[in-house]
Design an enzyme around this catalytic site. Sequence first.
Site, PDB file in Angstrom:
ATOM      1  N   ASP A 102       0.829  -1.212   0.000  1.00 39.26           N
ATOM      2  CA  ASP A 102       0.000   0.000   0.000  1.00 39.26           C
ATOM      3  C   ASP A 102       0.866   1.267   0.000  1.00 39.26           C
ATOM      4  OD1 ASP A 102       0.702  -1.201   2.546  1.00 39.26           O
ATOM      5  OD2 ASP A 102      -0.292   0.483   3.521  1.00 39.26           O
ATOM      6  N   TYR A 125      11.109   3.362   1.086  1.00 40.55           N
ATOM      7  CA  TYR A 125      10.609   1.982   0.967  1.00 40.55           C
ATOM      8  C   TYR A 125       9.575   1.888  -0.152  1.00 40.55           C
ATOM      9  CZ  TYR A 125       7.710  -2.083   2.220  1.00 40.55           C
ATOM     10  OH  TYR A 125       6.967  -3.230   2.189  1.00 40.55           O
TER      11      TYR A 125
HETATM   12  N1  LIG Z   1       5.053  -6.300   6.598  1.00 45.32           N
HETATM   13  C1  LIG Z   1       4.113  -5.516   6.084  1.00 45.32           C
HETATM   14  O1  LIG Z   1       3.373  -4.837   6.795  1.00 45.32           O
HETATM   15  C2  LIG Z   1       3.925  -5.450   4.594  1.00 45.32           C
HETATM   16  C3  LIG Z   1       2.952  -4.574   4.093  1.00 45.32           C
HETATM   17  C4  LIG Z   1       2.769  -4.524   2.707  1.00 45.32           C
HETATM   18  C5  LIG Z   1       3.536  -5.302   1.869  1.00 45.32           C
HETATM   19  N2  LIG Z   1       4.488  -6.130   2.383  1.00 45.32           N
HETATM   20  C6  LIG Z   1       5.308  -6.907   1.450  1.00 45.32           C
HETATM   21  O2  LIG Z   1       5.108  -8.295   1.688  1.00 45.32           O
HETATM   22  C7  LIG Z   1       6.299  -9.022   1.396  1.00 45.32           C
HETATM   23  C8  LIG Z   1       6.691  -9.896   2.570  1.00 45.32           C
HETATM   24  O3  LIG Z   1       6.750  -9.096   3.737  1.00 45.32           O
HETATM   25  P1  LIG Z   1       6.900  -9.712   5.193  1.00 45.32           P
HETATM   26  O4  LIG Z   1       6.055  -8.907   6.093  1.00 45.32           O
HETATM   27  O5  LIG Z   1       6.738 -11.189   5.147  1.00 45.32           O
HETATM   28  O6  LIG Z   1       8.422  -9.318   5.460  1.00 45.32           O
HETATM   29  P2  LIG Z   1       9.455  -9.852   6.539  1.00 45.32           P
HETATM   30  O7  LIG Z   1       8.755 -10.616   7.605  1.00 45.32           O
HETATM   31  O8  LIG Z   1      10.305  -8.694   6.887  1.00 45.32           O
HETATM   32  O9  LIG Z   1      10.287 -10.894   5.680  1.00 45.32           O
HETATM   33  C9  LIG Z   1      11.104 -10.482   4.651  1.00 45.32           C
HETATM   34  C10 LIG Z   1      12.110 -11.563   4.404  1.00 45.32           C
HETATM   35  O10 LIG Z   1      12.995 -11.096   3.399  1.00 45.32           O
HETATM   36  C11 LIG Z   1      14.293 -11.499   3.758  1.00 45.32           C
HETATM   37  N3  LIG Z   1      15.323 -10.633   3.190  1.00 45.32           N
HETATM   38  C12 LIG Z   1      15.607  -9.340   3.493  1.00 45.32           C
HETATM   39  N4  LIG Z   1      16.674  -8.934   2.791  1.00 45.32           N
HETATM   40  C13 LIG Z   1      17.067  -9.994   2.036  1.00 45.32           C
HETATM   41  C14 LIG Z   1      18.119 -10.199   1.118  1.00 45.32           C
HETATM   42  N5  LIG Z   1      19.020  -9.239   0.839  1.00 45.32           N
HETATM   43  N6  LIG Z   1      18.221 -11.408   0.530  1.00 45.32           N
HETATM   44  C15 LIG Z   1      17.353 -12.399   0.824  1.00 45.32           C
HETATM   45  N7  LIG Z   1      16.349 -12.276   1.681  1.00 45.32           N
HETATM   46  C16 LIG Z   1      16.211 -11.071   2.289  1.00 45.32           C
HETATM   47  C17 LIG Z   1      14.328 -11.413   5.262  1.00 45.32           C
HETATM   48  O11 LIG Z   1      15.374 -12.196   5.734  1.00 45.32           O
HETATM   49  P3  LIG Z   1      16.065 -11.901   7.155  1.00 45.32           P
HETATM   50  O12 LIG Z   1      15.111 -12.511   8.131  1.00 45.32           O
HETATM   51  O13 LIG Z   1      17.364 -12.578   7.039  1.00 45.32           O
HETATM   52  O14 LIG Z   1      16.159 -10.413   7.273  1.00 45.32           O
HETATM   53  C18 LIG Z   1      12.948 -11.912   5.635  1.00 45.32           C
HETATM   54  O15 LIG Z   1      12.940 -13.312   5.819  1.00 45.32           O
HETATM   55  C19 LIG Z   1       7.343  -7.969   1.032  1.00 45.32           C
HETATM   56  O16 LIG Z   1       7.375  -7.829  -0.358  1.00 45.32           O
HETATM   57  C20 LIG Z   1       6.802  -6.686   1.642  1.00 45.32           C
HETATM   58  O17 LIG Z   1       7.253  -5.546   0.954  1.00 45.32           O
HETATM   59  C21 LIG Z   1       4.692  -6.235   3.729  1.00 45.32           C
END
Ligand SMILES: NC(=O)c1ccc[n+]([C@@H]2O[C@H](COP(=O)([O-])OP(=O)(O)OC[C@H]3O[C@@H](n4cnc5c(N)ncnc54)[C@H](OP(=O)(O)O)[C@@H]3O)[C@@H](O)[C@H]2O)c1
Length: 303
Positions: A102, A125
């Site tokens: 969003d 971001y």
């Molecule tokens: N969280 C939210 O509120 C939200 C809202 C809207 C959209 N999204 C989108 O949803 C998707 C998943 O989000 P999430 O909430 O599941 O995120 P998350 O819990 O922060 O997980 C992201 C994952 O990406 C990994 N990562 C980060 N940098 C990396 C790198 N250089 N190489 C490989 N892996 C890497 C992290 O590994 P480490 O654990 O090692 O850091 C983590 O396991 C993303 O595209 C995010 O933009 C999230």
Amino acid sequence: MRKILLTGKNGQIGWELQRTLAPLGEVTAVDRREMDLADPDSMRKVIREVRPDLIVNAAAYTAVDKAESEPDLAMAVNGIAPGIMAEEAKRLNATMIHYSTDYVFDGTKKTPYSEEDSPNPLNVYGKTKLAGERAVQAGGASYLILRTSWVYAARGRNFLLTILKLARERSELKIVDDQVGAPTWSRLLAEVTSQIVAQLFSPRCRTATPMADVSGIYHAVSAGSTSWHGFAAKILEGIPGRTIKKPLRLIPIPTSDYPLPAARPGNSCLSSEKLMRTFGTAFPSWEASLALCLDEITGGSAA
Ligand SMILES: NC(=O)c1ccc[n+]([C@@H]2O[C@H](COP(=O)([O-])OP(=O)(O)OC[C@H]3O[C@@H](n4cnc5c(N)ncnc54)[C@H](OP(=O)(O)O)[C@@H]3O)[C@@H](O)[C@H]2O)c1
């Protein structure tokens, strides 16, 4: 068996996807050590070894405030890496599923955003995530970009777990009340994603080249909306008295009283209508989803 490559396996969404994708193919799930999105060579090597039919990219640089001071790393992971995956997917004639946010919108619209609305991110971001969307689209493979919002889970770092922790430590919490969105449980997003994958993989799929028909951006969020304050209030309501040892006062505040490095959109509401129309999948209300997640966290005692 179709081959599925899943990135970000330890993240909120990736963790759940490991389970929901498992019945649909041979899943290779990788973390940062196994495939670093900031390292294009490492990415290409893994993708060429696995030769997936589907890449599901649940990895991202998600530290919204930290991204303001690490724009290059955020851009490498969120903006550039998804494009490399899409190019590799194209070479393999594979499909790509990618998640976005969003935060690509500026939040000035008065009603929920549709996929047709123009993005205008307010923070680093959001800019890097928008760059990632465009890179996936330019990559040439068939793709689905699922934009979601306010993701929480029973594990990881998220608003729900932060509120539960603070509730045990504080007697008063000030929470922003003028940003509105839809809290979305990572498990339901993983389940919806997998339902879509099942449709795409199904031999009974309605067209010979279904992906060509449905490639595009989709909003994928819980039904309904609330503010962060409303979300916090519901979290605390859902917990029986025994979890919180003392009375907790929740005080609504404006965003201006809680300055952070990254600006946030006021209206984060997305309409998931296109997802429903195309794939017949719908999310339950954010309140019902939260109740299910709380139930899991408290071991069935939060009804
Ligand atoms: N969280 C939210 O509120 C939200 C809202 C809207 C959209 N999204 C989108 O949803 C998707 C998943 O989000 P999430 O909430 O599941 O995120 P998350 O819990 O922060 O997980 C992201 C994952 O990406 C990994 N990562 C980060 N940098 C990396 C790198 N250089 N190489 C490989 N892996 C890497 C992290 O590994 P480490 O654990 O090692 O850091 C983590 O396991 C993303 O595209 C995010 O933009 C999230």
